[in-house]
Scaffold this motif. Sequence first.
Motif, PDB file in Angstrom:
ATOM      1  N   GLU A 445       0.750  -1.173  -0.056  1.00  0.00           N
ATOM      2  CA  GLU A 445      -0.043   0.027   0.075  1.00  0.00           C
ATOM      3  C   GLU A 445       0.793   1.316   0.117  1.00  0.00           C
ATOM      4  OE1 GLU A 445      -1.612   0.839   4.006  1.00  0.00           O
ATOM      5  OE2 GLU A 445      -1.832  -1.201   3.649  1.00  0.00           O
ATOM      6  N   ASN A 446       2.027   0.988   0.333  1.00  0.00           N
ATOM      7  CA  ASN A 446       3.105   2.244   0.367  1.00  0.00           C
ATOM      8  C   ASN A 446       3.869   2.434  -1.210  1.00  0.00           C
ATOM      9  OD1 ASN A 446       2.433   2.984   3.081  1.00  0.00           O
ATOM     10  ND2 ASN A 446       4.203   1.393   3.705  1.00  0.00           N
ATOM     11  N   ILE A 447       3.255   1.475  -1.976  1.00  0.00           N
ATOM     12  CA  ILE A 447       3.925   1.821  -3.283  1.00  0.00           C
ATOM     13  C   ILE A 447       3.082   2.869  -4.074  1.00  0.00           C
ATOM     14  CG2 ILE A 447       4.111   0.949  -5.598  1.00  0.00           C
ATOM     15  CD1 ILE A 447       4.549  -1.807  -4.258  1.00  0.00           C
ATOM     16  N   PRO A 448       3.712   3.828  -4.728  1.00  0.00           N
ATOM     17  CA  PRO A 448       2.830   4.976  -5.303  1.00  0.00           C
ATOM     18  C   PRO A 448       2.018   4.550  -6.442  1.00  0.00           C
ATOM     19  CG  PRO A 448       5.061   5.721  -4.973  1.00  0.00           C
ATOM     20  CD  PRO A 448       5.186   4.397  -4.705  1.00  0.00           C
ATOM     21  N   ARG A 449       0.654   4.834  -6.538  1.00  0.00           N
ATOM     22  CA  ARG A 449       0.000   4.483  -7.724  1.00  0.00           C
ATOM     23  C   ARG A 449       0.084   5.775  -8.636  1.00  0.00           C
ATOM     24  NH1 ARG A 449      -0.097   0.789  -3.656  1.00  0.00           N
ATOM     25  NH2 ARG A 449      -1.884  -0.550  -3.815  1.00  0.00           N
ATOM     26  N   PRO A 450       0.001   5.253 -10.276  1.00  0.00           N
ATOM     27  CA  PRO A 450      -0.026   4.060 -10.613  1.00  0.00           C
ATOM     28  C   PRO A 450       1.188   3.392 -10.440  1.00  0.00           C
ATOM     29  CG  PRO A 450      -0.030   5.621 -12.259  1.00  0.00           C
ATOM     30  CD  PRO A 450      -0.089   6.235 -11.004  1.00  0.00           C
ATOM     31  N   SER A 451       1.413   2.005 -10.573  1.00  0.00           N
ATOM     32  CA  SER A 451       2.644   1.290 -10.544  1.00  0.00           C
ATOM     33  C   SER A 451       2.493   0.080 -11.382  1.00  0.00           C
ATOM     34  CB  SER A 451       2.964   1.105  -9.065  1.00  0.00           C
ATOM     35  OG  SER A 451       2.408  -0.050  -8.614  1.00  0.00           O
ATOM     36  N   PRO A 452       3.567  -0.707 -11.543  1.00  0.00           N
ATOM     37  CA  PRO A 452       3.495  -1.988 -12.078  1.00  0.00           C
ATOM     38  C   PRO A 452       2.607  -2.990 -11.315  1.00  0.00           C
ATOM     39  CG  PRO A 452       5.714  -1.232 -12.450  1.00  0.00           C
ATOM     40  CD  PRO A 452       5.047  -0.216 -11.610  1.00  0.00           C
ATOM     41  N   LYS A 453       1.798  -3.753 -11.959  1.00  0.00           N
ATOM     42  CA  LYS A 453       1.466  -5.105 -11.041  1.00  0.00           C
ATOM     43  C   LYS A 453       2.409  -5.798 -10.474  1.00  0.00           C
ATOM     44  CE  LYS A 453      -3.251  -4.595 -12.483  1.00  0.00           C
ATOM     45  NZ  LYS A 453      -4.197  -4.367 -11.301  1.00  0.00           N
ATOM     46  N   ASN A 499      -4.509  -4.852  -1.107  1.00  0.00           N
ATOM     47  CA  ASN A 499      -3.840  -3.982  -2.294  1.00  0.00           C
ATOM     48  C   ASN A 499      -4.205  -4.601  -3.608  1.00  0.00           C
ATOM     49  OD1 ASN A 499      -1.976  -1.828  -0.974  1.00  0.00           O
ATOM     50  ND2 ASN A 499      -1.821  -3.624   0.466  1.00  0.00           N
ATOM     51  N   SER A 500      -5.299  -5.372  -3.836  1.00  0.00           N
ATOM     52  CA  SER A 500      -5.463  -6.217  -4.961  1.00  0.00           C
ATOM     53  C   SER A 500      -5.673  -5.070  -6.165  1.00  0.00           C
ATOM     54  CB  SER A 500      -7.122  -6.785  -4.853  1.00  0.00           C
ATOM     55  OG  SER A 500      -8.013  -5.781  -4.329  1.00  0.00           O
ATOM     56  N   ASP A 501      -5.415  -4.034  -5.999  1.00  0.00           N
ATOM     57  CA  ASP A 501      -5.682  -3.068  -7.416  1.00  0.00           C
ATOM     58  C   ASP A 501      -4.220  -3.233  -7.890  1.00  0.00           C
ATOM     59  OD1 ASP A 501      -4.291  -1.882  -4.985  1.00  0.00           O
ATOM     60  OD2 ASP A 501      -4.404   0.087  -6.170  1.00  0.00           O
ATOM     61  N   ILE A 502      -3.200  -3.644  -7.280  1.00  0.00           N
ATOM     62  CA  ILE A 502      -2.015  -3.998  -7.805  1.00  0.00           C
ATOM     63  C   ILE A 502      -1.343  -5.250  -7.844  1.00  0.00           C
ATOM     64  CG2 ILE A 502      -1.223  -1.499  -7.747  1.00  0.00           C
ATOM     65  CD1 ILE A 502       0.744  -2.453  -5.579  1.00  0.00           C
ATOM     66  N   ILE A 503      -1.771  -6.026  -6.793  1.00  0.00           N
ATOM     67  CA  ILE A 503      -1.466  -7.528  -6.676  1.00  0.00           C
ATOM     68  C   ILE A 503      -2.074  -8.571  -7.709  1.00  0.00           C
ATOM     69  CG2 ILE A 503      -0.978  -9.370  -4.976  1.00  0.00           C
ATOM     70  CD1 ILE A 503       0.628  -7.243  -4.448  1.00  0.00           C
ATOM     71  N   ILE A 504      -1.309  -9.203  -8.363  1.00  0.00           N
ATOM     72  CA  ILE A 504      -1.831 -10.109  -9.274  1.00  0.00           C
ATOM     73  C   ILE A 504      -2.337 -11.562  -8.224  1.00  0.00           C
ATOM     74  CG2 ILE A 504      -1.640 -11.874 -11.213  1.00  0.00           C
ATOM     75  CD1 ILE A 504       0.161  -9.624 -12.231  1.00  0.00           C
ATOM     76  N   GLY A 505      -1.261 -11.733  -7.420  1.00  0.00           N
ATOM     77  CA  GLY A 505      -1.395 -12.750  -6.322  1.00  0.00           C
ATOM     78  C   GLY A 505      -0.205 -13.152  -5.972  1.00  0.00           C
ATOM     79  N   GLY A 506      -0.240 -14.165  -4.726  1.00  0.00           N
ATOM     80  CA  GLY A 506       0.994 -14.517  -4.122  1.00  0.00           C
ATOM     81  C   GLY A 506       1.192 -16.107  -3.930  1.00  0.00           C
ATOM     82  N   CYS A 507       2.263 -16.695  -3.902  1.00  0.00           N
ATOM     83  CA  CYS A 507       2.341 -18.165  -3.539  1.00  0.00           C
ATOM     84  C   CYS A 507       3.472 -18.310  -2.691  1.00  0.00           C
ATOM     85  CB  CYS A 507       2.243 -18.845  -4.687  1.00  0.00           C
ATOM     86  SG  CYS A 507       3.813 -18.704  -5.865  1.00  0.00           S
TER      87      CYS A 507
END
Length: 676
Positions: A445-453, A499-507
């Motif tokens: 959430e601290n990454i400035p938007r817009p940013s890469p996914k 932060n699902s606006d930029i997170i594709i997913g995690g594993c």
Amino acid sequence: MFVMKQITLPLIGFITSFIITISSGWPIVNENNINVVSLNIENANTGQIIPSTMHGVILETNVNRDDDGGLYAELVYNRAFQEKGQSLDGWSSFGQGSIALSPFQPLSSALPVHLRYSLIEKSISPSGFRNNGFYGINIQAQNYTASFFYRALGEAYVAGGELSIGFSDSTGQIIYGISTIDVSVAPVDKWFPFSFTIPVLNGTSSVKNFFFIKFPPGSKGDFEFNLVSCFPPTYKNRVNGARIDIAQAFADLKPGYVRLPGGNDLEGLTIPERFIWNNTVGLLENRPGRRGTWTGYNTEGFGLIELFTFVEDIGATPVLAVYAGYSLDGKAVPQDELQPYIDEVIKELDFLTASASNNSMGVLRERLGRSQPFDIKYVEIGNEDIFAADSYSYRWPAFYNALSQRYPNITFIATTTKSINTPPAVDDHDYQVPLFFIENFRRYENIPRPSPKVLVGEFSVINDDDSKISNPFGAGRLDYPSIKSAVAESIYRIGFERNSDIIIGGCYAPVLQNIFNTQWTPNLIVFNTSSVVKSTSYLAQKMFGQNLGNIILNSTATNSSFTHQSVQKGQEGDGKLGNLYFVATKLTHESTLILKLVNADSNDTYVRVQVQGTTLCCEGFMEILTAGSGVDPTTVHNTISNPNAASIYRRPFWSINGAFSITVPSWSVMVVTLPL
């Protein structure tokens, strides 16, 4: 992944359950030795979208014998005699005959050696050869499908024309299943394929068993065999498919995506030993395999089509990693020599996605049994190129420019931004201590938007000692995930959803570990020849994956020191309060609240929840994963010897006009579901 480690076993723990009593108004609670939180949730039907890919898995081939000898259901070890630089490892003879390797007139150029069984004199007793499998063979009451290529040389003959093929115990005295095959139909001096069923009526709990091929007395001569194979029933009955219990463990996670085929095994130890897609498709006798990046020989029997079919079968989205010109010996393809490698990837993507009506690679896929193209939305270019950032500065643009123009509907993922301009998406990898994941709760959430996914393609707690944050790979490395590590990872996962606006997913990574051949610990799923153990981290991810909302609901937490109205975005009360972390989501098509709570405190936390905008009085459910009251969360691990030290407990509760109270145990993960 970065290092290798040996493995040891035990440690136990237990789970306690928590029962909530609701009376009119809020329940009375003893606030001594307990944290008290008020959580306010705003019901809505629109909000920030959560992608279905949010919680995924990685299937990196070869590490920890996770495919050959693991997910890939093949029972015969060293079936084409490629292990240990071409050998008979795993094979032995019995009776009068002898076995040897032969390179003469091979079955194919891909499989250049084969087994020769020789009976110099006419046999007077049953004789033959056998295989001990991958660390034994699990034999159950079911039908097995076996096959091999056979060639009788010159004047060789089998008395009566029939071979016996089946399973025995380690002594050879107990036969569990057997079939007889008429090999007299095979032409002399020519390879001939045989395929047949071995019925087993009574299984055994022991895995110290053999697969055997037996010649009757009176046989004589030289006989050759290759690609000696045997499969139990497979997941969804796929030919050349997956081991059912391991595949089901994947499916039960309800993973949003599967990243494949790696990982380090994508890159290979050298450039020629990289993952070459067209070597992994087609007839098994035409797949050469390659030296394993982590262990043994990689047969690539579970190849590109098998991998993608498996991903479809468990309902996940594939995230395909493609080779980008760098291998683990530190060598990169020079800039002026990249084009053939780019062309290789184009053919791979065409093979997977192109129509069979107007593309030669699509035609090839159809000829191999798959007419429908695969649906690919994400492609990762390379793996962990932070270790080769200098060359990635020219490799990424070369691959990305060519691929993005040809496949505009695919999102391409970079493996680092250290030396390249802003890509569409980037893959983060983190192996750390619990404190790292807890302190980085607000990282995205601290990454400035817009940013890469962002795809968090690999992450896990590998050391429970927070003091080792500067070097988690050293002393104290975990053999198995603990409750503490599962709690920390779940806090990080809550950050993904928020932060699902930029997170594709995690594993979590890695996923699979064969207990008999381990290069990396800890892992999500541990298995041996006959059983599967689901770690604490697995259980926590299962809770998240099986309970995924599609929108974020606004929520704030307070205590007696401030109000909901005073909560600021990114501050206390927003996503966390003290050591309690939370995210409220909604599955809109079912009108269900999904509330995830993680307590990283040594005390329980009592939470009073009010859902605004609902007047329903109804039953909800909570799932709880915890070490138990007073139990050190670092001491609870699910292991081969104690597979159920930790379990998910499910308990009902009652909501009145959207109000309910729950106790979130110390060091626990909880998921609450409630109709709205």
